[in-house]
Enzyme design. Structure first.
Site, PDB file in Angstrom:
ATOM      1  N   ARG A 285      -8.828  -0.319   4.265  1.00 35.53           N
ATOM      2  CA  ARG A 285      -8.001   0.736   3.657  1.00 35.53           C
ATOM      3  C   ARG A 285      -6.625   0.193   3.312  1.00 35.53           C
ATOM      4  NH1 ARG A 285      -6.832   5.118   7.347  1.00 35.53           N
ATOM      5  NH2 ARG A 285      -5.259   5.352   5.760  1.00 35.53           N
TER       6      ARG A 285
ATOM      7  N   ARG B 145      -0.415  15.100  13.264  1.00 34.80           N
ATOM      8  CA  ARG B 145       0.327  14.695  12.062  1.00 34.80           C
ATOM      9  C   ARG B 145       0.499  15.935  11.175  1.00 34.80           C
ATOM     10  NH1 ARG B 145      -1.839   9.022   9.638  1.00 34.80           N
ATOM     11  NH2 ARG B 145       0.226   9.013   8.669  1.00 34.80           N
TER      12      ARG B 145
ATOM     13  N   LYS C 213       0.848  -1.215   0.000  1.00 33.67           N
ATOM     14  CA  LYS C 213       0.000   0.000   0.000  1.00 33.67           C
ATOM     15  C   LYS C 213       0.872   1.250   0.000  1.00 33.67           C
ATOM     16  CE  LYS C 213      -1.759   1.600   4.050  1.00 33.67           C
ATOM     17  NZ  LYS C 213      -1.561   3.019   4.406  1.00 33.67           N
TER      18      LYS C 213
ATOM     19  N   CYS D  25      -5.281   7.952   9.264  1.00 35.91           N
ATOM     20  CA  CYS D  25      -5.483   7.426  10.621  1.00 35.91           C
ATOM     21  C   CYS D  25      -5.188   8.497  11.664  1.00 35.91           C
ATOM     22  CB  CYS D  25      -4.561   6.225  10.861  1.00 35.91           C
ATOM     23  SG  CYS D  25      -5.080   4.736  10.014  1.00 35.91           S
TER      24      CYS D  25
ATOM     25  N   ASP E 290       4.196   0.741  12.297  1.00 36.88           N
ATOM     26  CA  ASP E 290       2.990   0.113  11.741  1.00 36.88           C
ATOM     27  C   ASP E 290       2.823  -1.334  12.207  1.00 36.88           C
ATOM     28  OD1 ASP E 290       2.633   2.480  10.420  1.00 36.88           O
ATOM     29  OD2 ASP E 290       3.170   1.728   8.437  1.00 36.88           O
TER      30      ASP E 290
END
Ligand code: EPZ
Length: 433
Positions: free
Chosen positions: A397, A121, A22, A116, A305
């Site tokens: 997603r 961010r 991704k 997310c 992640d």
């Protein structure tokens, strides 16, 4: 609303091919704006974030379609250089179109991206990097306007190796007159994938994978074909699933080196790990031991992640595992949900202490974000009884056919879609792919 219905307690056995990445696909989709002819991408995962990128490309006037795992883009008819908020808010990676649009049009209009919720961010590093190349950017009330400007080369010094800021700078630098150096660059495999794609498109670019990337020219090619590398986080997620449930799985079409830090901790926890070329075999008796300290860090460190999914795998490990999250300020949002299954986790600031428990029990959970949602599904596979994870589309997603892939490995789970119609609750089971 999607609902993941999981009956825990099954060991995972079998083989599975890992999806395309991704986080490599998204910046390469944005980069396709730089090519005057057709760009063909192979091994592109079918994901909501990929759909969002294709929608942006179509809005800009490009032809963009996905057929199976191939995507075809033709940006010759580009007619727009601004992206509406409704498209920007669908994912964080929409911000990478800023560098691509600046390279292609010299101007751009966007708003702050979605993605997310992992704490603050900001995009200050993106803006500073692009300004170094001569971009004239005004940011007000969440709207970003890059006025027409000629880009020039320069030396960008990133104070933190931001993945997205490095990608934006690489894209814009392709159109800059003169040489650009990006110092303090992110070293993630996705940066190397973007470099490879840009080279195929005609860029003179070196250094990805080190902390200095150099871009010195761009001679666009009119028809290119690019293969997306494997998704290291999807592979890590499946490896963690097997570690937690017990069993033996072989992940095919992957690059074990790219998630070796995750495999290292699974091995420390008691799993046998065999790597051979593009395959990884994970073998676990389901009785793991805690692994001590795990601190997330920019690549080649332990990936943020993979933190939620490794945490899930260790919920029943004997002893205490201590996570330190160094990348995002709020990446333990899965913890209150995992506690509903009986997990013992204490969070204090950046630290999360996981005390292994002998059993987890099914419960109703709410997915909080992409990787947190995946962690809940993994924990559900390790729990006794039924777990349901309600999800507003976070997991799909980033994971392609996650339920089908886990079912192939013997897991008992179903992804269902539930909704309200005329006041009645309806449930539609998704066709098994
Ligand atoms: C990429 O996000 C990935 N997303 C993330 O994956 C991944 O978690 C992250 O890199 C770190 O590896 C994609 O590639 C699409 P960053 P990105 O800029 O580029 C701060 C997933 O689950 N920062 O390296 O947004 C920022 O707040 C996703 O697949 C600034 O302060 O990550 C964060 O604390 C989630 N100012 C840190 O840097 C900036 O201008 C790392 O962010 C930019 C970033």
């Amino acid at each position: 609303m999607e609902v993941w219905r999981i009956r825990g307690g099954k060991r995972l056995e079998g083989e599975c091919t890992v999806q395309g990445s991704k986080n490599a696909s998204l910046p390469i989709l944005a980069a396709s704006l730089l090519c005057p002819g057709t760009v063909e991408l192979r091994r592109v995962p079918r994901l909501r974030d990929v759909d969002a990128a294709l929608q942006i490309l179509r809005h800009l006037g490009c032809r963009a379609e996905q057929r199976g795992d191939r995507v075809y883009i033709n940006a010759s008819g580009l007619s727009q250089c601004s992206i509406p908020h409704a498209l920007m808010e669908q994912m964080r990676s929409s911000v990478i179109f800023m560098g691509a649009l600046l390279a292609r049009c010299g101007e751009a209009g966007l708003s702050l991206p979605g993605g997310c919720q992992l704490g603050k961010r900001p995009i200050d590093l993106h803006l500073a990097a692009l300004r170094t190349l001569g971009a004239d950017i005004e940011e007000q009330d969440g709207e970003i306007r890059c006025r027409p400007a000629k880009l020039h080369g320069g030396t960008i010094q990133l104070p933190f190796p931001s993945v997205g800021a490095t990608e934006n700078a690489m894209l814009a630098a392709c159109a800059a007159r003169g040489e650009t150096l990006i110092r303090g660059a992110a070293r993630e495999p996705e940066i190397q994938a973007l470099q490879q794609a840009l080279r195929t498109m005609g860029a003179e670019i070196t250094g990805a994978g080190t902390d200095t990337v150099r871009i010195s020219g761009f001679h666009p090619k009119s028809h290119v074909c690019i293969r997306i590398p494997p998704d290291r986080i999807a592979a890590a997620t499946l490896a963690c699933a097997c570690a937690g449930t017990g069993g033996k799985i072989c992940l095919k079409g992957t690059d074990p080196q790219q998630f070796s830090t995750v495999l290292y901790f699974l091995n420390q926890a008691g799993c046998d790990i065999i790597t051979q070329n593009d395959r990884v075999t994970v073998c676990s008796d389901g009785k793991l031991r805690a692994v001590g300290q795990i601190a997330t860090a920019p690549y080649p460190g332990f990936p943020t992640d993979a933190q939620p999914v490794l945490m899930a795998a260790l919920l029943k490990a004997e002893g205490e595992s201590v996570f330190t999250e160094n990348i995002f300020e709020s990446r333990y949002r899965q913890v209150p949900q995992l506690r509903k299954l009986g997990a013992r986790i204490q969070v204090s600031g950046r630290e999360a202490r996981v005390q292994g428990v002998s059993q987890l029990h099914g419960a109703l959970l709410d997915a909080t974000d992409l990787r947190g949602g995946a962690a809940m599904i993994l924990a559900g596979l390790m729990a006794e009884g039924e777990t349901r994870v309600r999800d507003e589309g976070h997991v799909t997603r980033g994971y392609e056919n996650f339920d089908g892939c886990l079912r192939t490995l013997g897991a008992d789970l179903l992804l269902t879609h539930e909704g309200e119609k005329h006041g009645l609750s309806v449930q539609i089971s998704q066709a098994i792919r």
